[in-house]
Design a protein around this motif. Structure first.
Motif, PDB file in Angstrom:
ATOM      1  N   ALA A  90      34.024 -35.162   2.123  1.00 66.29           N
ATOM      2  CA  ALA A  90      34.274 -34.369   0.163  1.00 66.29           C
ATOM      3  C   ALA A  90      33.281 -33.489  -0.458  1.00 66.29           C
ATOM      4  O   ALA A  90      33.531 -32.877  -0.378  1.00 66.29           O
ATOM      5  N   LEU A  91      31.539 -34.799   0.281  1.00 68.19           N
ATOM      6  CA  LEU A  91      30.954 -33.655  -0.407  1.00 68.19           C
ATOM      7  C   LEU A  91      30.386 -32.853   0.514  1.00 68.19           C
ATOM      8  O   LEU A  91      29.591 -31.412   0.192  1.00 68.19           O
ATOM      9  N   ARG A  92      30.239 -32.259   1.409  1.00 71.28           N
ATOM     10  CA  ARG A  92      30.231 -31.691   1.924  1.00 71.28           C
ATOM     11  C   ARG A  92      31.155 -29.882   2.096  1.00 71.28           C
ATOM     12  O   ARG A  92      30.901 -29.250   1.455  1.00 71.28           O
ATOM     13  N   ASP A  93      32.205 -30.883   1.057  1.00 64.66           N
ATOM     14  CA  ASP A  93      33.703 -29.734   1.217  1.00 64.66           C
ATOM     15  C   ASP A  93      33.073 -29.177  -0.380  1.00 64.66           C
ATOM     16  O   ASP A  93      33.473 -27.714  -0.746  1.00 64.66           O
ATOM     17  N   LEU A  94      33.337 -29.647  -1.285  1.00 62.92           N
ATOM     18  CA  LEU A  94      32.263 -29.442  -2.387  1.00 62.92           C
ATOM     19  C   LEU A  94      31.052 -28.096  -2.241  1.00 62.92           C
ATOM     20  O   LEU A  94      30.957 -26.955  -3.341  1.00 62.92           O
TER      21      LEU A  94
END
Length: 113
Positions: free
Chosen positions: A29-33
């Motif tokens: 989720a962090l990478r996607d954001l």
């Protein structure tokens, strides 16, 4: 199974907790954001702005040591951080004005004329 944020280099349990409170529960989720959107969420969730915290996230997502950021790269990250911080400030200002209004109404601060 989602990868815990604390598994990233530089990011420990405190950052994992802060991200979870902001609705970011995994490395994926962090990478996607990305750094900017994720940090904006932290600010929206009440985390106080701090440049080192911001660039630590960027370095973690790149798999680099937190103190590997220097020179022009660090200057560019500082400009991005300053924009995020400024964008978060209007809400703080409005909240403080609201608090000041309430304190004024109950007589804690002198009325403005």
């Amino acid at each position: 199974m989602p990868t815990p944020i604390s598994s990233l280099r530089n990011l420990g349990p405190a950052m994992e907790t802060a991200f979870a409170a902001a609705g970011i529960g995994s490395v994926e989720a962090l990478r996607d954001l990305g750094t900017d959107a994720a940090y904006a969420r932290l600010l929206e969730n009440g985390v106080r702005p701090h440049f080192i915290g911001y660039y630590v996230i960027e370095m973690a997502l790149q798999g680099r040591p937190w103190n590997d950021c220097r020179g022009a790269e660090k200057d560019a990250l500082r400009a991005r951080f300053d924009r995020l911080k400024a964008a978060a400030a209007p809400g703080e200002t409005a909240a403080l004005r609201g608090l000041e209004r309430i304190l004024d109404e109950i007589g804690v601060v002198p009325r403005r004329t």
